[in-house]
Design an enzyme around this catalytic site. Structure first.
Site, PDB file in Angstrom:
ATOM      1  CG  ASP A  62      -3.188  42.812   3.247  1.00 30.75           C
ATOM      2  OD1 ASP A  62      -2.077  43.135   2.797  1.00 30.75           O
ATOM      3  OD2 ASP A  62      -3.907  41.935   2.713  1.00 30.75           O
ATOM      4  CE  LYS A  63       0.021  46.926  -1.396  1.00 35.87           C
ATOM      5  NZ  LYS A  63       0.385  46.917  -2.829  1.00 35.87           N
ATOM      6  CG  HIS A  64      -6.071  44.499  -2.487  1.00 30.84           C
ATOM      7  ND1 HIS A  64      -5.679  43.183  -2.651  1.00 30.84           N
ATOM      8  CD2 HIS A  64      -6.829  44.804  -3.561  1.00 30.84           C
ATOM      9  CE1 HIS A  64      -6.187  42.719  -3.778  1.00 30.84           C
ATOM     10  NE2 HIS A  64      -6.889  43.688  -4.358  1.00 30.84           N
ATOM     11  CB  SER A  65      -2.178  47.394  -5.424  1.00 31.51           C
ATOM     12  OG  SER A  65      -2.177  47.760  -6.773  1.00 31.51           O
ATOM     13  CB  THR A 119       2.052  40.247  -5.341  1.00 28.37           C
ATOM     14  OG1 THR A 119       1.803  41.631  -5.542  1.00 28.37           O
ATOM     15  CG2 THR A 119       3.052  40.067  -4.218  1.00 28.37           C
ATOM     16  NE  ARG A 154     -16.586  41.466 -11.617  1.00 28.46           N
ATOM     17  CZ  ARG A 154     -15.645  41.877 -10.748  1.00 28.46           C
ATOM     18  NH1 ARG A 154     -15.308  41.122  -9.726  1.00 28.46           N
ATOM     19  NH2 ARG A 154     -15.062  43.034 -10.902  1.00 28.46           N
ATOM     20  CB  SER A 214     -14.299  41.476  -6.296  1.00 28.64           C
ATOM     21  OG  SER A 214     -13.177  40.708  -6.564  1.00 28.64           O
ATOM     22  CE  LYS A 258     -10.399  39.139  -3.939  1.00 24.35           C
ATOM     23  NZ  LYS A 258     -10.332  39.119  -5.379  1.00 24.35           N
ATOM     24  CE  LYS A 259      -6.886  42.090   0.293  1.00 20.98           C
ATOM     25  NZ  LYS A 259      -5.574  41.474   0.518  1.00 20.98           N
TER      26      LYS A 259
HETATM   27  N1  URA Z   1      -9.120  42.913  -7.970  1.00 25.67           N
HETATM   28  C1  URA Z   1     -10.005  42.073  -7.391  1.00 25.67           C
HETATM   29  O1  URA Z   1      -9.672  41.297  -6.491  1.00 25.67           O
HETATM   30  N2  URA Z   1     -11.273  42.093  -7.829  1.00 25.67           N
HETATM   31  C2  URA Z   1     -11.703  42.912  -8.798  1.00 25.67           C
HETATM   32  O2  URA Z   1     -12.865  42.880  -9.128  1.00 25.67           O
HETATM   33  C3  URA Z   1     -10.767  43.776  -9.402  1.00 25.67           C
HETATM   34  C4  URA Z   1      -9.471  43.774  -8.969  1.00 25.67           C
END
Ligand code: URA
Length: 452
Positions: free
Chosen positions: A89-92, A129, A177, A192, A196-197
């Site tokens: 996967d890619k996460h931005s 997205t 937050r 964070s 999730k990843k």
């Molecule tokens: N994206 C996230 O999922 N968590 C963060 O804390 C900041 C950006």
């Protein structure tokens, strides 16, 4: 600090962090349990976040927080899904005009990867997205987990929204937050994202850490620190990860919004009106994904990725994914009918001739949000049809015939407000500015070992 029954006091853990001390594993795990089962209230969670914001966490604390949040819900195991492909996967970290995921997931699927992309909604000035995909009629962004896994198996990719059972501790922590000015903490962002990843059961991850005026971290040194933190913690958690630092000092591509960005992504996949900076970012991230997933080496990866674009196989995967998730079978050939734009259209003309020398990208994102394309509050409903097209890049010559952007709005008044904001957000120079490349840096486990 515990009572006679060995139970912790949240306020003592908060005090310990507030005073700059390291937290023990059991203390962090206790806080995450309290976050998940809500036995710790919003007030103490907020104070905990603020204590971490100011005092930080070392890498071991970050790893403990990440793992505890990952374990707060379901962890996907792809071994049961019989994929026989690496799960990548890619996460931005988020930007304006960042439609890379829409292109990258089908592209990497076309090159042999399995891409189960669990993407976010936009909040504030950055787009999400999932909001972009929600502009496709019928596309379900929250399928049942079994269906999501089936689409990944058959198509090779699926882009869906976060489900409540993946890292639920982060869902609550992030929301608190967000309203307590503590989103910007590097340890908290690291935990964070990675919680999730890791819960998504990946074999490998590529991070796109944005840097510049439209990014979560505008300053290069801070963006780099974030990239190092994510790569270090992910590798320690057993998830091979690399990060690219990419430019957000100008909008990525030439659109910003929801339907506007899906239209640009489809055009890109079909080889029409391809923005060169977007192209460079897509190719660089896709190549990293193939290499880290073991599908190609550094020499062959770029060739493989360009081949999948040129042959149309990436576009086919996108179309298959859309149909598998409930979207229209003729989306690729009937884009304007399925993704209509708002009725008021206004070209924004620069006040004088010259070159675009600077751009406050955050303001472009806020202009989209004000048009109705983003949320001020988490419960706001998005208008998919509004947004910006024809967005000019840095260094472009301005003239009465070349707009710096075209606004798509629901009313003249909304278009006027957006126009005023965009005109304030750009600087016109007499001479062309220096343009930095779209990919500004790279962080890998090897580069960290070398001390770079
Ligand atoms: N994206 C996230 O999922 N968590 C963060 O804390 C900041 C950006």
């Amino acid at each position: 600090m515990t009572d006679t029954n060995g139970r912790f006091f949240p306020q003592e853990i908060i005090r310990k962090k507030r005073d700059g001390h390291r937290l023990e594993t059991a203390e962090i795990e206790y806080m995450v349990r309290g976050l998940t089962d809500r036995s710790i209230g919003d007030d103490q969670v907020a104070a905990f976040a603020m204590a971490i914001y100011f005092q930080g966490m070392d890498m071991e604390e970050r790893l403990t927080l990440t793992r505890a949040m990952m374990r707060s819900g379901r962890v996907i195991d792809w071994r049961d899904a019989d994929l026989s492909r690496p799960v990548i996967d890619k996460h931005s970290t988020g930007g304006v005009g960042d439609k890379v995921s829409l292109i990258l997931a089908p592209l990497v699927a076309a090159c042999g990867g399995a891409v189960p992309m669990i993407a976010g909604r936009g909040l504030g000035h950055t787009g999400g997205t999932i909001d972009k995909l929600a502009s496709i009629p019928g596309y379900t962004t929250r399928p049942e987990m079994e269906h999501f896994m089936k689409v990944v198996r058959h198509v090779g990719c699926a882009i869906v929204g976060q489900s409540d059972d993946l890292a639920p501790a982060d869902g609550r922590f992030y929301a608190i937050r967000d309203v307590t000015a503590t989103v910007g903490s590097i340890p908290l962002i690291t935990a964070s994202i990675l919680a999730k990843k890791l819960a998504a059961g990946l074999d490998a991850l590529v991070m796109d850490v944005k840097v510049g005026s439209g990014a979560l971290k505008a300053e290069p040194a801070e963006a780099e620190e974030l990239a190092r933190s994510i790569v270090t913690v992910a590798e320690a958690a057993g998830l091979p990860t690399r990060a690219l630092l990419t430019d957000m000092d100008q909008v990525l591509g030439h659109t910003a919004g929801n339907a506007t960005e899906v239209r640009e992504a489809i055009d890109f996949l079909m080889g029409r009106n391809v923005n060169p900076r977007l192209f460079d970012v897509v190719i660089a991230l896709a190549a990293e994904m193939l290499v880290i997933g073991g599908l190609a080496d550094e020499v062959t990866a770029v060739h493989a990725v360009k081949g999948a674009l040129a042959s149309g196989t990436a576009a086919e995967r996108f179309a298959q994914m859309v149909v598998a998730l409930g979207g229209p079978p003729d989306l690729m050939t009937n884009v304007a009918a399925h993704l209509p734009l708002a009725p008021v259209r206004r070209d924004v003309i620069a006040p004088r001739r010259g070159f675009i020398g600077g751009m406050n990208v955050r303001e472009f994102g806020i202009a989209v949000m004000e048009l109705g394309g983003g949320r001020r509050h988490a419960k706001d409903i998005i208008d998919p049809a509004v947004g910006l097209t024809n967005i000019a890049g840095l260094g472009m010559r301005t003239s009465p015939r070349a707009p710096i952007a075209t606004i798509h709005a629901q009313s003249e008044a909304a278009a006027e407000r957006a126009e005023a904001r965009l005109l304030k957000a750009i600087q016109i120079w007499d001479d062309p500015p220096e343009i930095l490349p779209p990919v500004r840096g790279r962080v890998t486990a090897e580069s960290l070992k070398r001390g770079e």
